[in-house]
Motif scaffolding. Structure first.
Motif, mmCIF file in Angstrom:
data_model
loop_
_atom_site.group_PDB
_atom_site.id
_atom_site.type_symbol
_atom_site.label_atom_id
_atom_site.label_comp_id
_atom_site.label_asym_id
_atom_site.label_seq_id
_atom_site.Cartn_x
_atom_site.Cartn_y
_atom_site.Cartn_z
ATOM 1 N N ARG A 146 0.814 -1.224 0.000
ATOM 2 C CA ARG A 146 0.000 0.000 0.000
ATOM 3 C C ARG A 146 0.840 1.263 0.000
ATOM 4 O O ARG A 146 0.383 2.309 -0.436
ATOM 5 C CB ARG A 146 -0.914 0.013 1.241
ATOM 6 C CG ARG A 146 -1.928 -1.109 1.248
ATOM 7 C CD ARG A 146 -2.766 -1.073 2.518
ATOM 8 N NE ARG A 146 -1.947 -1.253 3.706
ATOM 9 C CZ ARG A 146 -1.552 -2.428 4.155
ATOM 10 N NH1 ARG A 146 -1.897 -3.532 3.517
ATOM 11 N NH2 ARG A 146 -0.801 -2.524 5.244
ATOM 12 N N ARG A 147 2.089 1.171 0.503
ATOM 13 C CA ARG A 147 2.865 2.394 0.675
ATOM 14 C C ARG A 147 4.228 2.360 0.017
ATOM 15 O O ARG A 147 4.930 3.352 0.016
ATOM 16 C CB ARG A 147 3.068 2.681 2.169
ATOM 17 C CG ARG A 147 1.785 2.862 2.941
ATOM 18 C CD ARG A 147 2.048 3.334 4.340
ATOM 19 N NE ARG A 147 2.738 4.622 4.333
ATOM 20 C CZ ARG A 147 2.939 5.353 5.418
ATOM 21 N NH1 ARG A 147 2.492 4.928 6.580
ATOM 22 N NH2 ARG A 147 3.580 6.500 5.342
ATOM 23 N N SER A 148 4.639 1.243 -0.544
ATOM 24 C CA SER A 148 5.997 1.145 -1.067
ATOM 25 C C SER A 148 6.222 2.131 -2.195
ATOM 26 O O SER A 148 5.376 2.318 -3.053
ATOM 27 C CB SER A 148 6.268 -0.276 -1.572
ATOM 28 O OG SER A 148 7.552 -0.343 -2.139
ATOM 29 N N GLY A 149 7.395 2.786 -2.180
ATOM 30 C CA GLY A 149 7.752 3.708 -3.241
ATOM 31 C C GLY A 149 8.296 2.991 -4.466
ATOM 32 O O GLY A 149 8.545 3.611 -5.488
ATOM 33 N N SER A 150 8.514 1.709 -4.377
ATOM 34 C CA SER A 150 9.029 0.962 -5.514
ATOM 35 C C SER A 150 7.940 0.818 -6.563
ATOM 36 O O SER A 150 6.775 0.584 -6.251
ATOM 37 C CB SER A 150 9.514 -0.422 -5.059
ATOM 38 O OG SER A 150 9.937 -1.177 -6.156
ATOM 39 N N GLU A 151 8.301 0.939 -7.863
ATOM 40 C CA GLU A 151 7.321 0.814 -8.924
ATOM 41 C C GLU A 151 6.770 -0.598 -9.010
ATOM 42 O O GLU A 151 5.602 -0.799 -9.330
ATOM 43 C CB GLU A 151 7.953 1.229 -10.250
ATOM 44 C CG GLU A 151 8.363 2.701 -10.290
ATOM 45 C CD GLU A 151 9.070 3.055 -11.579
ATOM 46 O OE1 GLU A 151 9.224 2.155 -12.437
ATOM 47 O OE2 GLU A 151 9.468 4.221 -11.732
ATOM 48 N N ASP A 152 7.589 -1.581 -8.768
ATOM 49 C CA ASP A 152 7.166 -2.981 -8.819
ATOM 50 C C ASP A 152 7.819 -3.717 -7.661
ATOM 51 O O ASP A 152 8.807 -4.431 -7.851
ATOM 52 C CB ASP A 152 7.553 -3.599 -10.164
ATOM 53 C CG ASP A 152 7.138 -5.057 -10.273
ATOM 54 O OD1 ASP A 152 6.260 -5.484 -9.491
ATOM 55 O OD2 ASP A 152 7.700 -5.773 -11.120
ATOM 56 N N PRO A 153 7.312 -3.537 -6.442
ATOM 57 C CA PRO A 153 7.987 -4.145 -5.287
ATOM 58 C C PRO A 153 8.054 -5.659 -5.377
ATOM 59 O O PRO A 153 9.060 -6.265 -4.978
ATOM 60 C CB PRO A 153 7.144 -3.679 -4.097
ATOM 61 C CG PRO A 153 5.829 -3.279 -4.677
ATOM 62 C CD PRO A 153 6.117 -2.776 -6.050
ATOM 63 N N ALA A 154 6.997 -6.303 -5.889
ATOM 64 C CA ALA A 154 7.018 -7.762 -5.981
ATOM 65 C C ALA A 154 8.095 -8.225 -6.963
ATOM 66 O O ALA A 154 8.814 -9.194 -6.707
ATOM 67 C CB ALA A 154 5.649 -8.279 -6.402
ATOM 68 N N GLY A 155 8.229 -7.515 -8.079
ATOM 69 C CA GLY A 155 9.255 -7.881 -9.050
ATOM 70 C C GLY A 155 10.657 -7.665 -8.500
ATOM 71 O O GLY A 155 11.551 -8.489 -8.708
ATOM 72 N N THR A 156 10.851 -6.542 -7.806
ATOM 73 C CA THR A 156 12.157 -6.289 -7.195
ATOM 74 C C THR A 156 12.446 -7.325 -6.123
ATOM 75 O O THR A 156 13.586 -7.780 -5.972
ATOM 76 C CB THR A 156 12.204 -4.879 -6.599
ATOM 77 O OG1 THR A 156 11.876 -3.921 -7.606
ATOM 78 C CG2 THR A 156 13.580 -4.566 -6.041
ATOM 79 N N ALA A 157 11.423 -7.711 -5.355
ATOM 80 C CA ALA A 157 11.603 -8.731 -4.318
ATOM 81 C C ALA A 157 12.072 -10.045 -4.927
ATOM 82 O O ALA A 157 12.972 -10.706 -4.393
ATOM 83 C CB ALA A 157 10.301 -8.934 -3.553
ATOM 84 N N ARG A 158 11.495 -10.436 -6.062
ATOM 85 C CA ARG A 158 11.928 -11.687 -6.711
ATOM 86 C C ARG A 158 13.378 -11.595 -7.162
ATOM 87 O O ARG A 158 14.132 -12.573 -7.084
ATOM 88 C CB ARG A 158 11.005 -12.002 -7.893
ATOM 89 C CG ARG A 158 9.607 -12.464 -7.494
ATOM 90 C CD ARG A 158 8.844 -13.018 -8.678
ATOM 91 N NE ARG A 158 8.561 -11.974 -9.659
ATOM 92 C CZ ARG A 158 7.482 -11.198 -9.640
ATOM 93 N NH1 ARG A 158 6.591 -11.336 -8.664
ATOM 94 N NH2 ARG A 158 7.286 -10.300 -10.576
ATOM 95 N N LEU A 159 13.771 -10.421 -7.619
ATOM 96 C CA LEU A 159 15.161 -10.224 -8.025
ATOM 97 C C LEU A 159 16.099 -10.402 -6.835
ATOM 98 O O LEU A 159 17.146 -11.064 -6.943
ATOM 99 C CB LEU A 159 15.312 -8.832 -8.629
ATOM 100 C CG LEU A 159 16.693 -8.447 -9.163
ATOM 101 C CD1 LEU A 159 17.082 -9.360 -10.319
ATOM 102 C CD2 LEU A 159 16.690 -6.996 -9.615
ATOM 103 N N LEU A 160 15.723 -9.827 -5.694
ATOM 104 C CA LEU A 160 16.548 -9.977 -4.494
ATOM 105 C C LEU A 160 16.563 -11.427 -4.019
ATOM 106 O O LEU A 160 17.597 -11.929 -3.558
ATOM 107 C CB LEU A 160 16.018 -9.073 -3.389
ATOM 108 C CG LEU A 160 15.911 -7.566 -3.694
ATOM 109 C CD1 LEU A 160 15.534 -6.794 -2.443
ATOM 110 C CD2 LEU A 160 17.213 -7.034 -4.278
ATOM 111 N N GLU A 161 15.419 -12.100 -4.132
ATOM 112 C CA GLU A 161 15.357 -13.511 -3.723
ATOM 113 C C GLU A 161 16.299 -14.374 -4.561
ATOM 114 O O GLU A 161 16.929 -15.298 -4.045
ATOM 115 C CB GLU A 161 13.925 -14.023 -3.857
ATOM 116 C CG GLU A 161 12.975 -13.455 -2.821
ATOM 117 C CD GLU A 161 11.526 -13.776 -3.139
ATOM 118 O OE1 GLU A 161 10.667 -13.439 -2.321
ATOM 119 O OE2 GLU A 161 11.255 -14.353 -4.225
ATOM 120 N N ASP A 162 16.377 -14.078 -5.860
ATOM 121 C CA ASP A 162 17.271 -14.858 -6.725
ATOM 122 C C ASP A 162 18.719 -14.745 -6.252
ATOM 123 O O ASP A 162 19.468 -15.728 -6.274
ATOM 124 C CB ASP A 162 17.155 -14.370 -8.169
ATOM 125 C CG ASP A 162 15.818 -14.742 -8.801
ATOM 126 O OD1 ASP A 162 15.136 -15.630 -8.252
ATOM 127 O OD2 ASP A 162 15.455 -14.125 -9.822
#
Length: 292
Positions: free
Chosen positions: A268-284
């Protein structure tokens, strides 16, 4: 309300000493310029110009002119800084728990940039409880926290299990000790309040093997390593490079004690344009640490 246009009128008229020239300089006609000047004088409560024989600064106007110039310069700098920030791309504010080994943490933080994202990275290191609060409030866009944790509505990715090592005081070569004696020492742990659920899972896992679990609280893993070197504790760490003389390392396999991590964000508040996509990148990137 005092505006930038009021200051522009003041400075232009002080430097041009002519209503027509000042109006042309600020891009308006003379009547609005005169009206703006009267409004500025009313707001400041002083008369800025003498108008009887030409246009000249009053004593009060001369005193206030440097302040007006500095204010305009500050506004210009503010706009330029904002333009640079926009040109440099968006900013990703990332939090990491201190248990993530430094080389892996650096790779995680660099992952969006290495993937071609025009992102300016800022990182902080803090305990899980602090990071969860900062993500919820919007001070951070994403964070890598210990699992399990109470998320209070935050979104989270998959659980990543990093392998760990047990650090224990070195055993004499002829001791015949198989390694179980190390667990008779207290286990160095960080304060429970930093990650209550993850702390309890760790202790419960040790206790599930019938071992009597004693803990000693340390500020960080370096402090824990010092206790191990002094023969006063054992330490479980995911940091492959955490070593000292007369300290033995072996994989934590009996029982397995992986460092459990998750990437969390506030949808609801994240400034990231695609937080879920960025999260997957970090998970990798985090998952690469499981292969060590």
């Amino acid at each position: 309300m005092l505006t930038e246009r009021h200051l522009e009128i003041f400075v232009a008229l002080a430097e041009e000493e002519h209503f027509g020239a000042a109006a042309q300089r600020v891009g308006i006609t003379q009547p609005p310029l005169s009206q703006g000047l009267r409004r500025l004088e009313a707001l400041l409560g002083v008369r800025l110009f003498e108008r009887e024989r030409g246009v000249f600064l009053t004593e009060e106007g001369a005193l206030l002119l440097p302040h007006a110039r500095r204010a305009l310069a500050a506004l210009a700098e503010l706009r330029e800084t904002g333009a640079r920030e926009q040109a440099d791309g968006r900013r990703l504010r990332l939090g990491l728990v201190p248990e993530v080994p430094a080389p892996l943490a650096a790779d995680v933080a660099a992952a969006p940039v290495r993937a071609g994202d025009r992102t300016r990275i800022s990182t902080v290191t803090a305990p899980t409880a602090t990071l969860l609060s900062d993500v919820a409030s919007g001070r951070l866009d994403l964070a890598v926290v210990r699992h399990p944790a109470v998320l209070h509505g935050l979104a989270a990715g998959q659980v990543i299990l990093l392998p760990t090592w047990i650090l224990a005081p070195a055993r004499p070569a002829d001791s015949g000790d198989t390694g179980t004696a190390a667990w008779r020492l207290p286990v160095a742990v960080r304060p429970r309040g930093e990650a209550p659920a993850a702390h309890d899972l760790f202790v419960d896992t040790l206790a599930s093997r019938g071992r009597r679990v004693e803990t000693v609280v340390v500020a960080d893993e370096r402090a824990g390593l010092a206790l191990v070197a002094a023969g006063q504790a054992v330490l479980v760490t995911a940091d492959e490079g955490l070593r000292a003389s007369r300290v033995e390392r072996r994989r934590a396999t009996d029982p397995p004690l992986p460092l459990r991590l998750r990437v969390v964000w506030n949808p609801r508040r994240s400034g990231s344009e695609d937080p879920a996509g960025t999260a997957r990148l970090l998970e990798d990137v985090l998952a690469q640490g499981t292969a060590r």
